[in-house]
Motif scaffolding. Sequence first.
Motif, mmCIF file in Angstrom:
data_model
loop_
_atom_site.group_PDB
_atom_site.id
_atom_site.type_symbol
_atom_site.label_atom_id
_atom_site.label_comp_id
_atom_site.label_asym_id
_atom_site.label_seq_id
_atom_site.Cartn_x
_atom_site.Cartn_y
_atom_site.Cartn_z
ATOM 1 N N ILE A 204 18.751 -12.663 6.817
ATOM 2 C CA ILE A 204 19.898 -12.362 7.682
ATOM 3 C C ILE A 204 21.187 -12.426 6.872
ATOM 4 C CG2 ILE A 204 21.140 -13.004 9.780
ATOM 5 C CD1 ILE A 204 18.319 -12.004 10.290
ATOM 6 N N GLU A 205 21.274 -13.394 5.972
ATOM 7 C CA GLU A 205 22.468 -13.521 5.136
ATOM 8 C C GLU A 205 22.643 -12.292 4.246
ATOM 9 O OE1 GLU A 205 24.643 -16.894 2.390
ATOM 10 O OE2 GLU A 205 22.448 -16.789 2.356
ATOM 11 N N LYS A 206 21.550 -11.804 3.697
ATOM 12 C CA LYS A 206 21.608 -10.617 2.827
ATOM 13 C C LYS A 206 22.107 -9.407 3.619
ATOM 14 C CE LYS A 206 18.751 -7.890 -0.362
ATOM 15 N NZ LYS A 206 17.383 -7.722 -0.929
ATOM 16 N N ILE A 207 21.629 -9.264 4.851
ATOM 17 C CA ILE A 207 22.080 -8.164 5.704
ATOM 18 C C ILE A 207 23.565 -8.322 6.023
ATOM 19 C CG2 ILE A 207 21.851 -7.105 7.992
ATOM 20 C CD1 ILE A 207 18.862 -7.915 7.900
ATOM 21 N N ALA A 208 23.988 -9.554 6.356
ATOM 22 C CA ALA A 208 25.395 -9.810 6.657
ATOM 23 C C ALA A 208 26.285 -9.486 5.461
ATOM 24 C CB ALA A 208 25.581 -11.265 7.082
ATOM 25 N N ASN A 209 25.870 -9.915 4.277
ATOM 26 C CA ASN A 209 26.635 -9.640 3.055
ATOM 27 C C ASN A 209 26.761 -8.141 2.809
ATOM 28 O OD1 ASN A 209 25.257 -12.478 1.178
ATOM 29 N ND2 ASN A 209 26.861 -12.397 2.724
ATOM 30 N N LYS A 210 25.683 -7.408 3.076
ATOM 31 C CA LYS A 210 25.672 -5.952 2.889
ATOM 32 C C LYS A 210 26.776 -5.281 3.690
ATOM 33 C CE LYS A 210 22.791 -1.987 4.221
ATOM 34 N NZ LYS A 210 21.485 -1.586 4.808
ATOM 35 N N HIS A 211 27.092 -5.862 4.859
ATOM 36 C CA HIS A 211 28.111 -5.277 5.735
ATOM 37 C C HIS A 211 29.471 -5.956 5.581
ATOM 38 C CE1 HIS A 211 25.292 -2.603 7.717
ATOM 39 N NE2 HIS A 211 24.441 -3.611 7.802
ATOM 40 N N GLY A 212 29.636 -6.719 4.493
ATOM 41 C CA GLY A 212 30.933 -7.295 4.189
ATOM 42 C C GLY A 212 31.231 -8.621 4.860
ATOM 43 N N PHE A 213 30.205 -9.278 5.384
ATOM 44 C CA PHE A 213 30.386 -10.564 6.041
ATOM 45 C C PHE A 213 29.847 -11.701 5.171
ATOM 46 C CE2 PHE A 213 30.002 -7.575 9.624
ATOM 47 C CZ PHE A 213 31.108 -7.924 10.372
ATOM 48 N N LYS A 214 30.281 -12.887 5.466
ATOM 49 C CA LYS A 214 29.626 -14.073 4.930
ATOM 50 C C LYS A 214 28.884 -14.732 6.081
ATOM 51 C CE LYS A 214 33.622 -17.120 5.678
ATOM 52 N NZ LYS A 214 34.573 -18.080 5.047
ATOM 53 N N MET A 215 27.866 -15.524 5.762
ATOM 54 C CA MET A 215 27.072 -16.143 6.812
ATOM 55 C C MET A 215 26.755 -17.588 6.481
ATOM 56 S SD MET A 215 23.196 -15.428 8.123
ATOM 57 C CE MET A 215 22.554 -16.970 7.476
ATOM 58 N N GLU A 216 26.763 -18.412 7.496
ATOM 59 C CA GLU A 216 26.237 -19.769 7.364
ATOM 60 C C GLU A 216 25.221 -19.973 8.476
ATOM 61 O OE1 GLU A 216 28.756 -23.091 8.478
ATOM 62 O OE2 GLU A 216 30.240 -21.703 9.315
ATOM 63 N N TYR A 217 24.235 -20.810 8.210
ATOM 64 C CA TYR A 217 23.273 -21.072 9.273
ATOM 65 C C TYR A 217 23.181 -22.571 9.525
ATOM 66 C CZ TYR A 217 19.573 -22.369 5.913
ATOM 67 O OH TYR A 217 18.818 -22.978 4.946
ATOM 68 N N VAL A 218 22.967 -22.903 10.787
ATOM 69 C CA VAL A 218 22.871 -24.300 11.206
ATOM 70 C C VAL A 218 21.639 -24.457 12.091
ATOM 71 C CG1 VAL A 218 25.348 -24.767 11.064
ATOM 72 C CG2 VAL A 218 24.392 -23.873 13.180
ATOM 73 N N GLN A 219 21.072 -25.624 12.054
ATOM 74 C CA GLN A 219 19.896 -25.912 12.865
ATOM 75 C C GLN A 219 20.276 -26.057 14.337
ATOM 76 O OE1 GLN A 219 16.995 -26.032 11.171
ATOM 77 N NE2 GLN A 219 15.851 -26.095 13.087
ATOM 78 N N SER A 220 19.449 -25.532 15.214
ATOM 79 C CA SER A 220 19.668 -25.699 16.645
ATOM 80 C C SER A 220 19.503 -27.164 17.038
ATOM 81 C CB SER A 220 18.660 -24.853 17.431
ATOM 82 O OG SER A 220 18.649 -25.213 18.795
ATOM 83 N N MET A 221 20.342 -27.629 17.932
ATOM 84 C CA MET A 221 20.245 -29.011 18.406
ATOM 85 C C MET A 221 19.092 -29.196 19.390
ATOM 86 S SD MET A 221 24.241 -30.047 19.102
ATOM 87 C CE MET A 221 23.729 -31.585 19.923
ATOM 88 N N TYR A 222 18.730 -28.125 20.096
ATOM 89 C CA TYR A 222 17.801 -28.278 21.218
ATOM 90 C C TYR A 222 16.436 -27.623 21.016
ATOM 91 C CZ TYR A 222 21.952 -30.041 23.475
ATOM 92 O OH TYR A 222 23.064 -30.793 23.780
ATOM 93 N N TYR A 223 16.283 -26.875 19.898
ATOM 94 C CA TYR A 223 15.008 -26.235 19.594
ATOM 95 C C TYR A 223 14.713 -26.489 18.122
ATOM 96 C CZ TYR A 223 16.136 -23.830 23.955
ATOM 97 O OH TYR A 223 16.470 -23.550 25.252
ATOM 98 N N GLU A 224 13.724 -27.345 17.847
ATOM 99 C CA GLU A 224 13.484 -27.818 16.483
ATOM 100 C C GLU A 224 13.154 -26.700 15.504
ATOM 101 O OE1 GLU A 224 11.710 -28.607 19.150
ATOM 102 O OE2 GLU A 224 11.770 -30.777 19.530
ATOM 103 N N TYR A 225 12.640 -25.591 16.000
ATOM 104 C CA TYR A 225 12.130 -24.513 15.154
ATOM 105 C C TYR A 225 13.069 -23.302 15.133
ATOM 106 C CZ TYR A 225 10.699 -23.138 19.849
ATOM 107 O OH TYR A 225 10.703 -22.847 21.187
ATOM 108 N N LYS A 226 14.313 -23.484 15.574
ATOM 109 C CA LYS A 226 15.254 -22.370 15.624
ATOM 110 C C LYS A 226 16.531 -22.714 14.857
ATOM 111 C CE LYS A 226 13.698 -20.536 20.090
ATOM 112 N NZ LYS A 226 14.124 -20.109 21.443
ATOM 113 N N TYR A 227 17.259 -21.672 14.448
ATOM 114 C CA TYR A 227 18.545 -21.866 13.797
ATOM 115 C C TYR A 227 19.542 -20.832 14.307
ATOM 116 C CZ TYR A 227 17.486 -17.839 10.752
ATOM 117 O OH TYR A 227 17.194 -16.580 10.280
ATOM 118 N N HIS A 228 20.823 -21.072 14.031
ATOM 119 C CA HIS A 228 21.886 -20.144 14.422
ATOM 120 C C HIS A 228 22.488 -19.520 13.168
ATOM 121 C CE1 HIS A 228 21.340 -22.337 18.068
ATOM 122 N NE2 HIS A 228 22.146 -23.336 17.767
#
Length: 232
Positions: A204-228
Amino acid sequence: MSESRNVWEEFFANKKSGGHRSSAEEFISKEAREKLYHLDGGKTLLDFGCGAGELLVYYSLEYEKLVGADFSASMLEEAGKRIRERKRDNITLILANDKTLWEKLDTSFDRITAAGVIQYLTDEEVDDFIANASRHLNKGGKIVLFDLLDPRLYPLWKIGLFSRDFGADKILRRILFDARTTLLAALKNRPKDILGYTHKPYTIEKIANKHGFKMEYVQSMYYEYKYHAIIS
């Protein structure tokens, strides 16, 4: 949503509630507060895949103008009821999928979000979604993709690692059940898991960078297996 688009649209055709861990209002309000923290301001918001509007009505307390979009008519019907009950007159609802949405918009937004939706898109479709979203984003805006399935943690969740009654016998049963589900899905030419695709954060970060964005990801507080994925 290319090859399996009809599968997902069929699956959600008569659904009337989102895939939240709990439908209790107390839980939904906590989940909304976490997501509002990561959305971090702005005055206008597009919520793609808004479902029955559980989170949307909480977002509406913080935003001046909102658009909720979903491809499920039954979900939008429930969202409409929820919006009317809570008298949220700053929300507009649109029936659309990830392809048809953009031609139905006549404005841009400070924030574009999707919660529990990207898992139904392939990498190529995620690329298209971010490209389209970028063209409807105000200067200084953000695209925030909530609750992506993390391929590093999702398999652990599936075998029950995060459950309270975790044990070797339960792991074995879950593995056998998953193998059976995968086999039946292959025979019926359907996705092996209704939860959809997992996406590596770095993809997802690579795709975001391709379109001129930067990305950070954080772990979901309520779903152990998901991230934002927070894209700005």
